[in-house]
Design a protein around this motif. Structure first.
Motif, mmCIF file in Angstrom:
data_model
loop_
_atom_site.group_PDB
_atom_site.id
_atom_site.type_symbol
_atom_site.label_atom_id
_atom_site.label_comp_id
_atom_site.label_asym_id
_atom_site.label_seq_id
_atom_site.Cartn_x
_atom_site.Cartn_y
_atom_site.Cartn_z
ATOM 1 N N VAL A 293 0.824 -1.203 0.000
ATOM 2 C CA VAL A 293 0.000 0.000 0.000
ATOM 3 C C VAL A 293 0.863 1.260 0.000
ATOM 4 O O VAL A 293 0.858 2.033 -0.948
ATOM 5 C CB VAL A 293 -0.968 0.001 1.195
ATOM 6 N N GLY A 294 1.624 1.472 1.063
ATOM 7 C CA GLY A 294 2.428 2.682 1.157
ATOM 8 C C GLY A 294 1.833 3.674 2.141
ATOM 9 O O GLY A 294 0.955 3.340 2.938
ATOM 10 N N ASP A 295 2.293 4.897 2.081
ATOM 11 C CA ASP A 295 1.852 5.971 2.981
ATOM 12 C C ASP A 295 0.535 6.534 2.461
ATOM 13 O O ASP A 295 0.483 7.172 1.412
ATOM 14 C CB ASP A 295 2.913 7.056 3.036
ATOM 15 N N GLU B 157 1.609 -4.931 4.017
ATOM 16 C CA GLU B 157 3.017 -4.658 3.734
ATOM 17 C C GLU B 157 3.225 -3.198 3.334
ATOM 18 O O GLU B 157 2.425 -2.628 2.598
ATOM 19 C CB GLU B 157 3.494 -5.595 2.607
ATOM 20 N N GLN B 158 4.293 -2.605 3.844
ATOM 21 C CA GLN B 158 4.642 -1.215 3.514
ATOM 22 C C GLN B 158 3.478 -0.260 3.782
ATOM 23 O O GLN B 158 3.251 0.700 3.040
ATOM 24 C CB GLN B 158 5.079 -1.116 2.046
ATOM 25 N N PHE B 159 2.764 -0.514 4.864
ATOM 26 C CA PHE B 159 1.586 0.277 5.221
ATOM 27 C C PHE B 159 2.055 1.426 6.100
ATOM 28 O O PHE B 159 2.626 1.210 7.164
ATOM 29 C CB PHE B 159 0.620 -0.625 5.984
ATOM 30 N N GLY B 160 1.821 2.672 5.658
ATOM 31 C CA GLY B 160 2.373 3.795 6.404
ATOM 32 C C GLY B 160 1.433 4.971 6.518
ATOM 33 O O GLY B 160 0.425 5.082 5.817
ATOM 34 N N PHE B 161 1.797 5.873 7.422
ATOM 35 C CA PHE B 161 1.035 7.088 7.677
ATOM 36 C C PHE B 161 2.000 8.124 8.215
ATOM 37 O O PHE B 161 2.985 7.781 8.881
ATOM 38 C CB PHE B 161 -0.062 6.807 8.704
ATOM 39 N N ALA B 162 1.734 9.389 7.924
ATOM 40 C CA ALA B 162 2.510 10.505 8.480
ATOM 41 C C ALA B 162 1.535 11.512 9.071
ATOM 42 O O ALA B 162 0.404 11.632 8.590
ATOM 43 C CB ALA B 162 3.361 11.156 7.390
ATOM 44 N N ARG C 231 3.408 0.397 15.235
ATOM 45 C CA ARG C 231 3.289 1.501 16.191
ATOM 46 C C ARG C 231 3.608 2.837 15.529
ATOM 47 O O ARG C 231 3.090 3.876 15.941
ATOM 48 C CB ARG C 231 4.181 1.250 17.399
ATOM 49 N N SER C 232 4.451 2.830 14.497
ATOM 50 C CA SER C 232 4.745 4.074 13.787
ATOM 51 C C SER C 232 3.505 4.615 13.103
ATOM 52 O O SER C 232 3.283 5.832 13.058
ATOM 53 C CB SER C 232 5.856 3.846 12.760
ATOM 54 N N PHE C 233 2.665 3.733 12.567
ATOM 55 C CA PHE C 233 1.417 4.135 11.937
ATOM 56 C C PHE C 233 0.494 4.727 12.991
ATOM 57 O O PHE C 233 -0.070 5.822 12.810
ATOM 58 C CB PHE C 233 0.772 2.907 11.270
ATOM 59 N N THR C 234 0.345 4.031 14.098
ATOM 60 C CA THR C 234 -0.519 4.506 15.178
ATOM 61 C C THR C 234 -0.070 5.866 15.696
ATOM 62 O O THR C 234 -0.887 6.776 15.887
ATOM 63 C CB THR C 234 -0.532 3.488 16.334
ATOM 64 N N ALA C 235 1.235 6.008 15.914
ATOM 65 C CA ALA C 235 1.765 7.276 16.430
ATOM 66 C C ALA C 235 1.483 8.422 15.472
ATOM 67 O O ALA C 235 1.165 9.544 15.889
ATOM 68 C CB ALA C 235 3.261 7.153 16.687
#
Length: 306
Positions: A113-115, A135-140, A159-163
């Motif tokens: 997916v990605g960001d 896989e490669q699931f992200g958020f900013a 946890r990086s996505f959640t944060a």
């Protein structure tokens, strides 16, 4: 549980596959391309062409959009850039679901997916974003004055996505749903990571909270029992996880929950006695304790992992 079928409705509208010969009334358009036709480093040319045709036909009038398979999602990357570039041609888009993909089309943990956070800023009227991935699931961290509903479906939420979600600014957000999953699939979010949310200072308009599909369901229940955010919730969803009697007893021993309109605990590991006790303790609340899974401590699984 796995995803056996595509969603039939989204954002209150019937989902209609593009192309369709005739449409009666507003619909949520679904665009999909269920064929693998590219290498691992690109978006499917077949999906790209089909989405371009959709934009020419309906982009100007579309308010709700569902993206199904974009090729084979384990190899073909999600069309994030194409969606962002299409924003001027989707001026009225208010609801977007990326990843309406069944298990036979691609397992959730394999989906590239990605960001997904730029989808929020690309569409200034967007009120609902629902995303599914592994896989490669992200958020900013992002800011939006329009987003009201955010749903993140995963077999393991990093946890990086959640944060990053909790570091975002969504003053109008009323519903947040996070599928936390299991560490076996990258779900390393902890109760401590969720403390800014549970503390009640984030997202002042939040009324519906789902912390679903969680291997840490008992720990979540114990934290929620004393979490300040609960007092302003109308709906609490701890379904699809491995909630046991320990977590349910902690929940009942904590702050009052009688103000809740809904408490969702479906797919659980409660004994019959404990499930009945939860229902009896909240006579004015719609309590869902369906889908009991048994009580064997060595055989407990979240509903969606792979």
């Amino acid at each position: 549980m796995t995803f056996h079928q595509h969603d039939e409705t989204f954002a209150g509208l019937p989902v209609t596959e593009f192309p369709a010969e005739s449409v009666a009334g507003p619909v949520a358009w679904r665009v999909s391309y269920d064929e693998e036709d590219t290498s691992e480093e690109a978006v499917s040319p077949g999906f790209r062409a089909k989405f371009e045709t959709f934009l020419s036909a309906h982009g100007a009038t579309t308010e709700s959009l569902v993206i199904g398979p974009w090729g084979y999602a384990a190899f073909d990357h999600a069309p994030l850039t194409q969606l962002q570039e299409a924003a001027p041609r989707l001026p009225g888009l208010r609801s977007l679901f990326l990843g309406d993909i069944t298990f036979d089309e691609c397992e959730i943990s394999w989906m590239k997916v990605g960001d997904v956070s730029p989808l929020i800023t690309s569409f200034p009227l967007l009120e609902t974003l629902q995303v599914r991935g592994g896989e490669q699931f992200g958020f900013a961290p992002v800011a939006s004055d329009s987003l009201r509903r955010l749903v993140v479906q995963s077999g393991g939420l990093p946890r990086s996505f959640t944060a990053a979600v909790l570091g975002s600014t969504f003053p109008q957000l009323t519903e947040l749903e996070l599928w936390l999953g299991t560490p076996d699939y990258g779900g390393d979010t902890t109760v401590a990571d969720l403390s800014p949310l549970l503390g009640g200072t984030l997202f002042p308009g939040l009324r519906r909270l789902g912390l679903r599909n969680a291997e840490i369901a008992d720990e979540l229940a114990a934290a929620i029992a004393h979490a300040p955010i609960v007092a302003r919730l109308e709906s609490l969803d701890l379904s699809m996880g491995v909630l046991s009697d320990r977590g349910a007893h902690a929940l009942l021993a904590g702050q009052p929950l009688t103000h809740l309109r809904e408490l969702h605990l479906a797919h659980h590991y409660l004994s019959e006695e404990t499930a009945a006790a939860v229902v009896a303790a909240l006579p004015g609340t719609r309590v869902d304790v369906s889908e009991p899974q048994g009580a064997d401590e060595d055989d407990r699984y979240v509903a969606v992992a792979e």
